[in-house]
Design a protein around this motif. Structure first.
Motif, mmCIF file in Angstrom:
data_model
loop_
_atom_site.group_PDB
_atom_site.id
_atom_site.type_symbol
_atom_site.label_atom_id
_atom_site.label_comp_id
_atom_site.label_asym_id
_atom_site.label_seq_id
_atom_site.Cartn_x
_atom_site.Cartn_y
_atom_site.Cartn_z
ATOM 1 N N TYR A 85 15.070 8.142 -14.302
ATOM 2 C CA TYR A 85 15.595 8.702 -15.544
ATOM 3 C C TYR A 85 16.563 9.842 -15.286
ATOM 4 O O TYR A 85 17.238 10.308 -16.200
ATOM 5 N N GLY A 86 16.615 10.298 -14.052
ATOM 6 C CA GLY A 86 17.534 11.354 -13.672
ATOM 7 C C GLY A 86 17.471 11.553 -12.175
ATOM 8 O O GLY A 86 16.499 11.155 -11.522
ATOM 9 N N GLU A 100 25.939 3.697 -15.467
ATOM 10 C CA GLU A 100 26.652 3.873 -16.730
ATOM 11 C C GLU A 100 25.692 4.461 -17.772
ATOM 12 O O GLU A 100 24.508 4.142 -17.776
ATOM 13 N N GLY A 101 26.190 5.326 -18.610
ATOM 14 C CA GLY A 101 25.365 5.960 -19.633
ATOM 15 C C GLY A 101 24.737 7.256 -19.169
ATOM 16 O O GLY A 101 24.004 7.891 -19.920
ATOM 17 N N GLY A 102 25.026 7.647 -17.932
ATOM 18 C CA GLY A 102 24.475 8.889 -17.405
ATOM 19 C C GLY A 102 25.076 10.097 -18.093
ATOM 20 O O GLY A 102 26.257 10.114 -18.448
ATOM 21 N N MET A 103 24.255 11.093 -18.330
ATOM 22 C CA MET A 103 24.704 12.334 -18.949
ATOM 23 C C MET A 103 24.535 13.446 -17.918
ATOM 24 O O MET A 103 23.428 13.682 -17.421
ATOM 25 N N TRP A 104 25.637 14.097 -17.591
ATOM 26 C CA TRP A 104 25.602 15.177 -16.609
ATOM 27 C C TRP A 104 25.014 16.412 -17.270
ATOM 28 O O TRP A 104 25.539 16.909 -18.252
ATOM 29 N N VAL A 105 23.889 16.908 -16.718
ATOM 30 C CA VAL A 105 23.260 18.110 -17.259
ATOM 31 C C VAL A 105 23.635 19.337 -16.434
ATOM 32 O O VAL A 105 23.359 20.464 -16.832
ATOM 33 N N VAL A 110 22.293 14.312 -12.978
ATOM 34 C CA VAL A 110 22.586 13.389 -14.074
ATOM 35 C C VAL A 110 21.274 12.839 -14.622
ATOM 36 O O VAL A 110 20.310 12.648 -13.887
ATOM 37 N N TYR A 112 19.595 9.915 -17.639
ATOM 38 C CA TYR A 112 19.891 8.684 -18.361
ATOM 39 C C TYR A 112 19.092 8.667 -19.666
ATOM 40 O O TYR A 112 17.955 8.192 -19.698
ATOM 41 N N PRO A 113 19.682 9.177 -20.750
ATOM 42 C CA PRO A 113 18.948 9.294 -22.013
ATOM 43 C C PRO A 113 18.802 7.974 -22.765
ATOM 44 O O PRO A 113 18.089 7.904 -23.762
ATOM 45 N N ASP A 114 19.436 6.916 -22.274
ATOM 46 C CA ASP A 114 19.406 5.643 -22.982
ATOM 47 C C ASP A 114 18.169 4.804 -22.677
ATOM 48 O O ASP A 114 18.000 3.729 -23.227
#
Length: 178
Positions: A85-86, A100-105, A110, A112-114
């Protein structure tokens, strides 16, 4: 002595200040320190530490930076199914490995909130090898990892390390070939 070759090989690496042999009693203390880690509000699992527990030789290395620049994830956020998940994204890791769909925190992590976790999340420290040490030095099963800040502090105090304050601590474990 059997540990001279691997010890000298590590000492010869750029930026290494000192290497110490970690005895079983100190390793248990390291395990206790690591167990205090909360993993950013998640459970914490140090697989590298667990895998190194029964190794023939355990070393603590104080150096200016990583012994080898990481090219793969060093920590992951996962659930009981193993879904990731990260994870951290070291500088040397190909960005194509970020799904794909990764959110950089942050600039190095990174998430993956999806995807929805199927159980409680935990932070896991992944064991890594070192390419510069192995059979030529009479060892195998080399595992390296960087401990938590509290363990880092304990080890610097335990070995009375007086080198630069910025030094990174790496624990390296290995087995003899014999």
């Amino acid at each position: 002595m059997q540990f001279n070759k691997p010890l000298n090989k590590i000492l010869s690496q750029d930026g290494v200040h000192d290497v110490y042999v970690l005895d079983d009693a100190a390793y248990i203390r390291v395990e206790l320190e690591e167990s205090k880690n909360t993993g950013m509000g998640c459970r914490y699992e140090n697989r590298a530490l667990s895998q190194g527990r029964t190794s023939d030789l355990k070393l603590v290395v104080f150096s200016d930076n990583f012994l080898e620049a990481p090219t793969e994830m060093m920590t992951i956020m996962t659930d009981d199914t193993g879904e990731i998940y990260g994870h951290d994204v070291p500088k040397g890791m190909s960005r194509s490995k970020v799904r794909e769909g990764g959110m950089w925190v942050s600039s190095t992590y990174v998430m993956y909130p999806d995807i929805i976790p199927k159980s409680e999340l935990r932070i896991v420290v992944i064991p890594h090898g070192l390419s510069f040490i192995g059979e030529n030095e009479g060892v195998k099963d080399v595992i390296a990892f960087n401990p938590s800040p509290s363990t880092d502090q304990y080890l610097k105090e335990h070995f009375k390390f007086e080198g630069p304050k910025h030094c990174m601590t790496t624990i390296v474990t290995m087995n003899y070939l014999e």
